[in-house]
Design a protein around this motif. Structure first.
Motif, PDB file in Angstrom:
ATOM      1  N   LEU A  47       0.827  -1.208   0.000  1.00 18.41           N
ATOM      2  CA  LEU A  47       0.000   0.000   0.000  1.00 18.41           C
ATOM      3  C   LEU A  47       0.860   1.257   0.000  1.00 18.41           C
ATOM      4  N   ARG A  48       1.887   1.278   0.843  1.00 21.27           N
ATOM      5  CA  ARG A  48       2.786   2.449   0.870  1.00 21.27           C
ATOM      6  C   ARG A  48       3.471   2.643  -0.469  1.00 21.27           C
ATOM      7  N   HIS A  49       3.924   1.556  -1.064  1.00 17.22           N
ATOM      8  CA  HIS A  49       4.600   1.649  -2.359  1.00 17.22           C
ATOM      9  C   HIS A  49       3.630   2.148  -3.436  1.00 17.22           C
ATOM     10  N   ALA A  50       2.423   1.597  -3.444  1.00 14.20           N
ATOM     11  CA  ALA A  50       1.437   1.978  -4.463  1.00 14.20           C
ATOM     12  C   ALA A  50       0.934   3.406  -4.266  1.00 14.20           C
ATOM     13  N   ALA A  51       1.038   3.922  -3.043  1.00 13.71           N
ATOM     14  CA  ALA A  51       0.538   5.272  -2.757  1.00 13.71           C
ATOM     15  C   ALA A  51       1.535   6.364  -3.141  1.00 13.71           C
ATOM     16  N   ALA A  52       2.745   5.975  -3.512  1.00 17.73           N
ATOM     17  CA  ALA A  52       3.736   6.983  -3.908  1.00 17.73           C
ATOM     18  C   ALA A  52       3.268   7.690  -5.181  1.00 17.73           C
ATOM     19  N   PRO A  53       3.513   8.971  -5.279  1.00 18.28           N
ATOM     20  CA  PRO A  53       3.097   9.703  -6.488  1.00 18.28           C
ATOM     21  C   PRO A  53       3.763   9.122  -7.728  1.00 18.28           C
ATOM     22  N   VAL A  54       2.975   8.875  -8.755  1.00 20.47           N
ATOM     23  CA  VAL A  54       3.533   8.292  -9.980  1.00 20.47           C
ATOM     24  C   VAL A  54       4.300   9.314 -10.796  1.00 20.47           C
ATOM     25  N   THR A  55       4.131  10.576 -10.500  1.00 21.98           N
ATOM     26  CA  THR A  55       4.793  11.614 -11.291  1.00 21.98           C
ATOM     27  C   THR A  55       6.171  11.976 -10.760  1.00 21.98           C
ATOM     28  N   LEU A  56       6.724  11.155  -9.867  1.00 21.04           N
ATOM     29  CA  LEU A  56       8.082  11.423  -9.389  1.00 21.04           C
ATOM     30  C   LEU A  56       9.102  11.211 -10.500  1.00 21.04           C
ATOM     31  N   GLY A  57       8.782  10.334 -11.430  1.00 18.30           N
ATOM     32  CA  GLY A  57       9.650  10.124 -12.583  1.00 18.30           C
ATOM     33  C   GLY A  57       9.332  11.152 -13.654  1.00 18.30           C
ATOM     34  N   THR A  58      10.114  11.136 -14.689  1.00 18.86           N
ATOM     35  CA  THR A  58       9.839  12.055 -15.794  1.00 18.86           C
ATOM     36  C   THR A  58       9.794  11.274 -17.093  1.00 18.86           C
ATOM     37  N   ALA A  59       8.980  11.724 -17.987  1.00 26.71           N
ATOM     38  CA  ALA A  59       8.884  11.144 -19.320  1.00 26.71           C
ATOM     39  C   ALA A  59       8.460  12.258 -20.269  1.00 26.71           C
TER      40      ALA A  59
END
Length: 165
Positions: A47-59
């Motif tokens: 749950l903690r891993h899945a709750a991380a913002p997905v936009t921390l990476g860049t594309a």
């Protein structure tokens, strides 16, 4: 989920509630529902891993005109993963609560809580000896949707994605 308290000396009744450690009902050395702590903590990690913002990476896509479009599907997958993990945590908590209430024989007030308890006890087996809990976790997860109906606030078909609108 915690059925023990750090710093408390081990013993047959070492939890503040007076219940046996890990709600074990079998012979000395029984693990009771100890494995539920591991399952719940694994689900919490997911749950903690899945709750991380997905936009921390860049594309950067579309010749540099867009930098966010590729994250929407990842966000949906993360939400589905988080939802499944949360259901597992709730199922583990439900199993622990039902087992504790069964052991104590506590009477519940005439509320939705009592209805939920009776529903849970009718669907979840009570096996005192140590046994694999995976089937019970799955059953408890399936019960979660039915609990929301006990309050009468939610139409019965609102949880069915195939129900006609």
């Amino acid at each position: 989920m915690r059925v023990t308290r750090p710093g408390l000396p081990p013993g047959p009744r070492s939890v503040p509630s007076g219940l046996p450690p890990f709600l074990a009902e079998g012979p000395a050395g029984s693990s009771g529902i100890m494995i539920l702590e591991y399952v719940a903590h694994d689900a919490l990690g997911t749950l903690r891993h899945a709750a991380a913002p997905v936009t921390l990476g860049t594309a950067v896509i579309s010749r540099g005109l867009e930098d966010h479009a590729s994250f929407s599907t990842h966000a949906v997958r993360s939400t589905v993963t988080a939802t499944a993990a949360y259901r597992t945590v709730l199922a583990c908590e439900l199993l622990g609560a039902v087992r504790a209430l069964r052991i104590t024989g506590a009477e519940l007030p005439d509320t939705a809580l009592r209805k939920a308890y009776h529903l849970a006890t009718s669907e979840l087996p009570h096996l005192a000896e140590d046994h694999p809990l995976s089937a019970e976790i799955e059953r408890a997860e399936r019960l979660l949707d039915r609990f929301s109906l006990l309050c009468g606030d939610v139409p019965e078909d609102s949880h069915d994605p195939n129900a006609a609108s």
